[in-house]
Design an enzyme around this catalytic site. Structure first.
Site: not given
Length: 557
Positions: A252, A256, A389-391
């Site tokens: 992840l 990012r 998304f992606e945190g």
């Protein structure tokens, strides 16, 4: 170039970070531009109508061009070009609307788990297919009740004693590439903890739900992955049983950074569209780009792009150096988590910069920007997902603050300047770092920041983020040969405005944390006494930046 294996939070003066492209990189960029213009852009409407066969063909075409294997070892069909080249590819693909989302998921979380955690047999089995585009990859982590708390998985994998196989059950939500993927990296809870598994689309018990009806990125498939008594051999375990969190978090982090590069590309596209529109559109017998408030907007858009670009390429260079310093996979993985801060900074900064840029693009287009016949309308809708998304931006800010404090407790020198750096550095950057030291002193005198409210952690993250970006733009302006004058101007503006944001957050943190009024006043008085350059004429500088971008019809490296 950073030659030391010692980790430092901020890029240092020995780092060579230029956004200039070498001949090979220029060729890659031209290849991608042609691919986007001739094969992707004309098909956006079909992609947004869920033409899955077309999407798969585009992946095969991208594979034929060598675009899918930049980070894959050559022995498995890749090009092994490193993070900078992979970032350049992601940036240029960022012009490809929602196809760029599908592409970056495939080349990032859909491929990198095998590169970093796969056995030789798994790499041999899956990487050549993913690199060629024969297979499309996907990543299944999110669940209906496990969003930001991504490791709170309810999907389960139970080892059947008799057959020796894993039995996988559960649902994974909002899976990008769901309807076109041939293989998924799936995370499930086991008796030993979260574990990553390789699940092929053709396996019995695997099915895909209906396409989600989304606000934007309509050309990328998003659906639920349903797992009903899926039988997996032990060979389908990716990494170690119970160590899936290491797979998830490390991959992840890298995703990012890749997302940040894509955001830079889309932001450049929005700026170019806006400049060209502003030259064509006239009001009061004058081109829009001649109005100084419009020029101010164009300058601020350009500054946001430049800052995002510098940070992304600087981080890519740092990761390339890390890979060089630690060639053994186990050593590399042991240090990769240290760069969670860098990747989260890029994700937050670039996604918020893109949101700002596309919002201003619509504003400059006026009413036309709200109409679907103008491309900025789609860019505006597509951009919003990047802060989710992606945190989410909030989760990434907490990652920045918590990861920083973890590193700082181990080694307080990660943020220090030596005397040579103090003398040669920018005073706005230097005093921003002084403010960070004062924040940390306030924490150590009063309490542990981990016990602080999330608002304090958010402000600390923003201080770290601003300093990181300020260092990147400063060093890039020094190292870059092309258009150096305008880059130095932009770096100066970003450092000056960045300092003001750091100071504002520092004052808020210290005022909230320090309880003794006399001590608080002494700290605030010390801040007021900082030796700073005379604040410059930012209006004039921004007009200069605007005229540059207008003359170039958009952003120029």
């Amino acid at each position: 170039m950073e030659t030391t294996k010692k980790h430092t939070l901020f890029p240092n003066e020995q780092s060579v970070m230029s956004v200039d492209l070498h001949d090979e990189e220029k060729l890659i960029a031209k290849t991608i531009d042609k691919f986007i213009q001739e094969q992707v852009a004309p098909t956006i409407t079909k992609l947004e109508s869920y033409d899955y066969e077309l999407a798969k063909k585009l992946f095969r075409d991208a594979g034929d061009l060598g675009l899918l294997g930049a980070e894959v070892p050559e022995e498995y069909g890749g090009m092994e070009l490193g993070k900078k080249a992979a970032g350049l590819i992601a940036e240029r693909i960022g012009y490809g609307a929602s196809f760029s989302v599908s592409f970056n998921i495939h080349t990032g979380v859909g491929t990198l788990p095998y590169v970093y955690f796969g056995t030789p047999e798994q790499k041999e089995q899956y990487l050549p297919k993913l690199v060629s585009g024969e297979w499309v990859g996907a990543y299944a982590l999110t669940e209906p009740n496990a969003g930001s708390d991504a490791l709170a998985s309810e999907t389960s994998a139970v080892l059947d004693e008799q057959s020796g196989e894993w039995v996988l059950n559960g649902e994974k939500q909002w899976i990008t590439n769901a309807h076109i993927a041939s293989v998924f990296v799936v995370f499930a809870k086991t008796d030993s903890g979260i574990t990553a598994f390789i699940v092929e689309r053709s396996m019995p018990g695997v099915s895909i739900g209906l396409e989600e009806k989304k606000m934007g990125i309509k050309g990328s498939s998003t659906a639920t992955l349903i797992l009903d008594n899926v039988m997996l051999t032990t060979d389908q375990v990716l990494g170690q049983v119970g160590k899936g969190h290491s797979v998830a978090l490390n991959i992840l982090n890298l995703a990012r950074l890749k997302l940040a590069f894509a955001n830079v590309g889309t932001a450049k596209q929005a700026l170019s569209l806006t400049v060209n529109y502003g030259k064509e559109r006239k009001q009061f017998n004058q081109e829009l780009v001649q109005f100084t408030m419009i020029q101010e907007k164009l300058a601020n858009m350009t500054l946001a792009i430049f800052a995002s670009e510098c940070a992304a390429y600087a981080t890519a260079n740092r990761l390339d150096n890390l890979h060089t310093n630690f060639s053994k996979q186990e050593d590399l993985l042991g240090h990769l988590s240290n760069y969670a801060i860098d990747c989260s900074i890029n994700k937050v900064y670039a996604s918020e910069a893109l949101d700002f840029v596309v919002d201003e693009a619509v504003q400059i287009h006026g009413g036309y920007g709200y109409m679907q016949e103008y491309e900025v309308e789609r860019l505006y809708r597509d951009a919003r997902i990047n802060r989710l998304f992606e945190g989410t931006s909030e989760i990434n800010r907490l990652t920045i603050a918590k990861s920083f404090l973890k590193l700082y407790r181990k080694d307080k020198s990660i943020i220090q300047l030596d005397e040579q750096q103090k003398q040669s550095g920018n005073l706005f950057v230097h005093n921003s770092r002084n403010l960070l030291n004062m924040i940390l002193k306030a924490f150590s005198n009063e309490c542990d920041v981990r016990q602080q409210d999330q608002e304090i952690q958010r402000m600390l993250a923003d201080v770290i983020k601003e300093i990181y970006v300020m260092k990147c733009v400063q060093l890039t302006a020094q190292a870059t040969k092309s258009n150096q004058g305008i880059k130095e101007t932009m770096a100066g503006v970003l450092c000056e405005e960045g300092y003001l944001r750091v100071e504002r957050n520092a004052l808020a943190i210290i005022s909230s944390v320090v309880s003794d009024e006399a001590e608080k006043q002494a700290v605030l008085d010390e801040i007021k006494g900082f030796a700073l350059p005379v604040y410059s004429n930012l209006i004039a500088k921004k007009r200069k930046i605007a005229m540059e971008v207008i003359s170039n019809n958009g952003y120029k490296k």
